[in-house]
Design a protein around this motif. Structure first.
Motif, short mmCIF file in Angstrom:
data_model
loop_
_atom_site.label_atom_id
_atom_site.label_comp_id
_atom_site.label_asym_id
_atom_site.label_seq_id
_atom_site.Cartn_x
_atom_site.Cartn_y
_atom_site.Cartn_z
N VAL A 1 9.85 25.07 0.66
CA VAL A 1 10.37 26.05 1.61
C VAL A 1 11.82 26.38 1.26
N ASN A 2 12.61 25.36 0.99
CA ASN A 2 14.03 25.56 0.71
C ASN A 2 14.25 26.28 -0.61
N ARG A 3 13.61 25.84 -1.68
CA ARG A 3 13.89 26.42 -2.99
C ARG A 3 13.33 27.84 -3.13
N ILE A 4 12.20 28.14 -2.49
CA ILE A 4 11.65 29.49 -2.56
C ILE A 4 12.53 30.46 -1.78
N GLN A 5 13.22 29.96 -0.75
CA GLN A 5 14.12 30.80 0.02
C GLN A 5 15.46 30.99 -0.68
N MET A 6 15.74 30.21 -1.71
CA MET A 6 17.04 30.24 -2.40
C MET A 6 16.89 30.81 -3.81
N LEU A 7 16.46 32.07 -3.88
CA LEU A 7 16.29 32.70 -5.19
C LEU A 7 17.33 33.80 -5.39
N TYR A 8 16.92 34.94 -5.90
CA TYR A 8 17.86 35.99 -6.28
C TYR A 8 18.66 36.52 -5.10
N PHE A 9 18.05 36.60 -3.92
CA PHE A 9 18.73 37.21 -2.78
C PHE A 9 19.98 36.43 -2.36
N VAL A 10 19.98 35.13 -2.53
CA VAL A 10 21.13 34.34 -2.11
C VAL A 10 22.36 34.67 -2.96
N ILE A 11 22.13 35.12 -4.19
CA ILE A 11 23.23 35.44 -5.09
C ILE A 11 23.93 36.74 -4.67
N ILE A 12 23.17 37.69 -4.16
CA ILE A 12 23.75 38.98 -3.77
C ILE A 12 23.91 39.11 -2.26
N LEU A 13 23.59 38.06 -1.51
CA LEU A 13 23.60 38.10 -0.04
C LEU A 13 24.92 38.58 0.55
N PRO A 14 26.09 38.07 0.12
CA PRO A 14 27.34 38.51 0.76
C PRO A 14 27.56 40.02 0.69
N VAL A 15 27.09 40.68 -0.37
CA VAL A 15 27.28 42.11 -0.52
C VAL A 15 26.55 42.88 0.57
N PHE A 16 25.40 42.37 1.00
CA PHE A 16 24.60 43.05 2.00
C PHE A 16 25.06 42.72 3.42
N LEU A 17 25.80 41.65 3.58
CA LEU A 17 26.24 41.25 4.92
C LEU A 17 27.66 41.76 5.22
N ILE A 18 28.61 41.41 4.38
CA ILE A 18 30.00 41.89 4.43
C ILE A 18 30.73 41.47 5.70
N TYR A 19 30.21 41.92 6.86
CA TYR A 19 30.94 41.74 8.11
C TYR A 19 30.89 40.28 8.58
N PRO A 20 32.02 39.74 9.02
CA PRO A 20 32.07 38.33 9.44
C PRO A 20 31.10 38.00 10.58
N TYR A 21 30.83 38.96 11.48
CA TYR A 21 29.93 38.65 12.59
C TYR A 21 28.50 38.40 12.13
N MET A 22 28.23 38.65 10.86
CA MET A 22 26.91 38.34 10.32
C MET A 22 26.66 36.83 10.27
N ILE A 23 27.72 36.05 10.48
CA ILE A 23 27.55 34.59 10.60
C ILE A 23 26.57 34.28 11.73
N TRP A 24 26.76 34.95 12.87
CA TRP A 24 25.86 34.73 14.01
C TRP A 24 24.48 35.30 13.73
N VAL A 25 24.43 36.39 12.97
CA VAL A 25 23.14 37.01 12.65
C VAL A 25 22.31 36.08 11.78
N ILE A 26 22.96 35.40 10.83
CA ILE A 26 22.25 34.44 9.99
C ILE A 26 21.59 33.36 10.85
N ILE A 27 22.33 32.87 11.84
CA ILE A 27 21.79 31.84 12.73
C ILE A 27 20.62 32.38 13.55
N LEU A 28 20.78 33.58 14.12
CA LEU A 28 19.72 34.16 14.95
C LEU A 28 18.47 34.48 14.13
N VAL A 29 18.67 35.05 12.95
CA VAL A 29 17.52 35.34 12.08
C VAL A 29 16.88 34.03 11.61
N GLY A 30 17.68 32.98 11.47
CA GLY A 30 17.13 31.67 11.13
C GLY A 30 16.17 31.17 12.19
#
Length: 371
Positions: free
Chosen positions: A22-51
């Motif tokens: 579960v962990n390694r399949i979720q940690m592929l290419y998207f994790v490398i470019i993730l900050p570019v798609f999030l940018i805004y600091p409030y996305m910290i809470w979004v990561i938790i909620l989407v989690g």
């Protein structure tokens, strides 16, 4: 050519393998470019909620693992849904699996070319990666699943290298503001979609249920894997915010790789090259699993699921994957606009499969009165 038992199910793997997968399949290419798609600091809470939303999908998936159909593999799906429906779903799955293989493979190849081999033809790198995956996959599904232990031990520790960037004198708490969105835009919604798609992948584990000891706290083990992924995403995003700042972050193509380029070592000059090479192990594991699933879906679609697997059949599937990767690399990925199209397709496909597959299986079990 002689047959071989590539889908042998004689062994029952411990559920800890589910956590790692579960962990390694979720940690592929998207994790490398993730900050570019999030940018805004409030996305910290979004990561938790989407989690938490990801955890809901995992909860539904656990119902399948604990059902009487899971351990039967293809026969279980056919008993629950009907053989014709399973064949149709397998045919659709071929396209989804191929799309995921394409994005994660070409994404990694692009990073390798950008940071390590700028003058090397990317088609040779694709061939090299697929040859390794062909070898790993040809060992069988059970050994490939066990390979996740090596993938985890080879890559999970990398997040610790960024701890130092959290405590730089230049860091300021203002880089994490605002934590509350004052203006929710279409880019914010795209960030939510991207996070959920980045967390996708565990839905494909339902196809591997016969290889696991499925009735021993499977929800607990899947939850641990998902929680560890959320922690890694939060850690990496916060580290990138401190390092680049929210205003400059959106200008960086590969934020996590750029951060690694600033790491210093008394022994090695370019640590990022070593880390990228190590990360190939995780990609090899994931691509090998998806190629095996592609081969299995092909056999179901062609009504050959009850026939003996063959080396030539598996090699033919790997050849199809390589041809598709070669075409996509030449016609789509090298062009920025078309590359974005493939990436957008995978973002939507990953999000849809992660919410629809668990919901579909749960609803089917409910109709049968097995939940």
């Amino acid at each position: 050519m002689s047959g071989f038992s590539i889908f042998d199910k004689t062994s029952s793997l411990h559920s800890i393998y589910v956590t790692l997968m579960v962990n390694r399949i979720q940690m592929l290419y998207f994790v490398i470019i993730l900050p570019v798609f999030l940018i805004y600091p409030y996305m910290i809470w979004v990561i938790i909620l989407v989690g938490f939303l990801s955890q809901m999908s995992i909860f539904l998936l656990s119902k399948w693992f604990n059902s009487i159909y899971a351990s039967k593999g293809y026969e279980g799906f056919a008993e629950l849904l009907g053989e014709r429906s399973v064949r149709v779903l397998a045919f659709i799955g071929l396209g989804l699996i191929l799309l995921k293989i394409t994005v994660i493979t070409l994404g990694y190849v692009e990073i390798t070319q950008h940071f390590i081999f700028p003058s090397l033809n990317t088609n040779w790198m694709i061939l090299f990666i697929l040859l390794i995956c062909w070898y790993v996959g040809s060992l069988g599904m059970a050994p490939t699943i066990r390979f996740v232990v090596i993938a985890f031990l080879s890559t999970a520790w990398m997040v610790l290298l960024l701890v130092n960037f959290l405590f730089q004198p230049s860091n300021t708490i203002h880089d994490l503001f605002p934590l509350v969105p004052f203006d929710w835009t279409i880019e914010s919604w795209k960030g939510v979609l991207f996070i959920f798609s980045a967390l996708s992948g565990p839905e494909y584990l339902v196809l591997l249920a016969p290889w696991f000891n499925t009735r021993k706290k499977i929800l607990k083990y899947m939850t641990i894997g998902n929680a560890f992924t959320i922690f890694e995403y939060l850690f990496l995003f916060i580290a990138s915010l401190f390092f680049f700042g929210p205003h400059y972050l959106k200008e960086i193509r590969f934020p996590m790789m750029e951060v690694m380029r600033y790491m210093e070592s008394p022994v090695f000059e370019r640590i990022d090259m070593i880390l990228i090479s190590f990360y190939l192990i995780n990609f090899v594991f994931a691509i090998s699993i998806f190629i095996l699933l592609f081969y299995g879906a092909s056999r179901i679609t062609l009504k050959k699921s009850k026939e003996q697997t063959t080396k030539s059949g598996f090699a033919f599937c790997c050849s199809i994957v390589f041809i598709c990767l070669f075409i996509n690399n030449e016609l789509f990925w090298k062009e920025a606009t078309n590359q974005n199209i493939l990436l957008e397709l995978e973002i939507w496909a990953g999000a849809l499969t992660y919410i629809l597959i668990p919901l579909f299986l749960f609803t089917s079990l409910k109709r049968k009165g097995r939940v």
